[in-house]
Design an enzyme around this catalytic site. Structure first.
Site, PDB file in Angstrom:
ATOM      1  N   GLU A  74      -0.088  -1.046   5.658  1.00 12.82           N
ATOM      2  CA  GLU A  74       1.133  -0.780   6.511  1.00 12.82           C
ATOM      3  C   GLU A  74       0.859   0.936   6.962  1.00 12.82           C
ATOM      4  OE1 GLU A  74       5.016   0.798   7.828  1.00 12.82           O
ATOM      5  OE2 GLU A  74       3.751   1.595   5.961  1.00 12.82           O
ATOM      6  N   ASP A  89       0.873  -1.286   0.061  1.00 14.58           N
ATOM      7  CA  ASP A  89       0.136   0.108   0.165  1.00 14.58           C
ATOM      8  C   ASP A  89       0.986   1.271   0.012  1.00 14.58           C
ATOM      9  OD1 ASP A  89       0.709  -0.700   2.769  1.00 14.58           O
ATOM     10  OD2 ASP A  89      -0.867   0.930   3.311  1.00 14.58           O
TER      11      ASP A  89
END
Length: 358
Positions: free
Chosen positions: A127, A70
């Site tokens: 994350e 991400d």
């Protein structure tokens, strides 16, 4: 999109960046990574939008290569563009270049039975948001066998040198409550902001440790107010005031010790409550482990402590030494002009392949 994991890591970085994947929207990139890994002679496992793969040659050691899929929200910086040897775009440095290098190394070596170590690669979701969503956290809780190894590398940007271990972090919400009143009749109220004064004074006067030696690396600590809020109107005594205090602590402290220390510094005060908003353990560098020593040698002996918290702490909690090793300056992370030098992508890729094959 079809990914070629054996393509040049620079081209693989570009391909990954050009698949938008802000947190909670990783399905497309996870699908592409899963399909590419499924074409290799390896075991593949998907958990949500976290994709894992590993070799099973029965080697005596296992190296884990991990990176998150991400990014922060886009800022009109996708697709990528390259100018004067630098790739620009969301995720270029944090951390699709590191992930590209790791996926490339895994794909290049996964079919070679002469490799020195068994390999695991983990591409995980979420994350960049609250820890409750972190894909590596969920993997640790529900499928911890995927995090077990002799050394873990996390592809966070580290300037193409090793950043070992990481600081732990604690964030407390400190709230004071009083009684609202008109400021012209202040004696009828109880100013909540004033109740925070001793807390603010304690933190402002605190002197953090600035040279904590662990495995030959010098870690620093910091204790700071990072958010402060109060007020109702300009003629009103506030009945609530609150702040966030963040403690970044060195890896020689356990989470429990660090929590006790920061609570002692903040102190106990009448009308003031303390809540734990976030708390994550530190990670020791583990440089004395044979696998870490060999990696340091492969990258020319350059190593420094990691200031900040990364997911290396999860591996450390499980007894797996872990370091950060990726291309790019972390100072460009989360910025609209996020970027990574192409030469560092190549540099990290060559060093990683050399380490895994020598």
């Amino acid at each position: 999109m079809t990914l070629d994991l054996c393509s040049d890591p620079i081209e693989l970085t570009r391909a990954l960046v050009d698949i938008p994947s802000p947190s909670h929207h990783e399905e497309e990139i996870a699908d592409a990574v899963e399909a590419a890994l499924a074409a290799l002679p390896v075991e593949v496992f998907r958990y949500g939008n976290t994709v894992c793969a590993r070799t099973n040659f029965g080697r005596k050691s296992r190296i884990i290569l991990a990176g998150h899929l991400d990014t922060v929200p886009l800022a009109d910086n996708v697709p990528s563009r390259t100018l004067d040897g630098v790739m620009h775009g969301c995720g270029t440095v944090d951390m699709k270049s590191g992930l590209a290098v790791y996926l490339h190394a895994f794909a290049q070596l996964a079919g070679r039975e002469d490799i020195k170590h068994d390999l695991t690669v983990i591409a995980y979701e979420a994350e960049e948001v609250a820890d409750e969503y972190n894909g590596l956290r969920h993997l640790q809780q529900d499928h911890p066998e995927w995090l077990r190894g002799d050394l873990a590398l996390l592809g966070e940007p580290s300037g193409a040198i090793i950043e070992a271990g990481c600081q732990g972090t604690i964030r407390l919400r400190v709230t004071a409550r009083g009684t609202r009143a008109h400021s012209g009749r202040a004696w009828l109220g109880d100013n909540a902001a004033h109740r925070l004064a001793p807390v603010i004074s304690n933190i402002a006067n605190y002197r953090p440790r600035d040279a904590v030696d662990i495995d030959g690396l010098s870690y620093r600590e910091g204790l700071n107010i990072v958010h402060l809020e109060s007020g109702v109107a300009t003629n009103t005594i506030p009945d609530e005031a609150w702040l966030f205090v963040n403690f970044r602590f060195a890896p020689d402290r356990s989470l429990e010790d660090a929590m006790a220390h920061v609570r002692e510094v903040v102190g106990q005060h009448h009308g003031v409550d303390i809540e734990v908003d976030d708390a994550c353990s530190a990670a020791k560098p583990g440089l004395s482990q044979p696998g870490a020593a060999a990696l340091i040698q492969a990258v020319g002996g350059q190593v420094r402590p990691k200031f900040g918290w990364t997911d290396v702490a999860r591996f450390s909690e499980m007894g797996t030494p872990a370091v950060n090793f990726g291309p790019g300056d972390p100072g460009y992370a989360h910025k609209k002009d996020e970027q990574v030098p192409l030469e560092q992508i190549t540099q990290v890729s060559k060093a990683l392949i050399a380490y895994l094959t020598t």
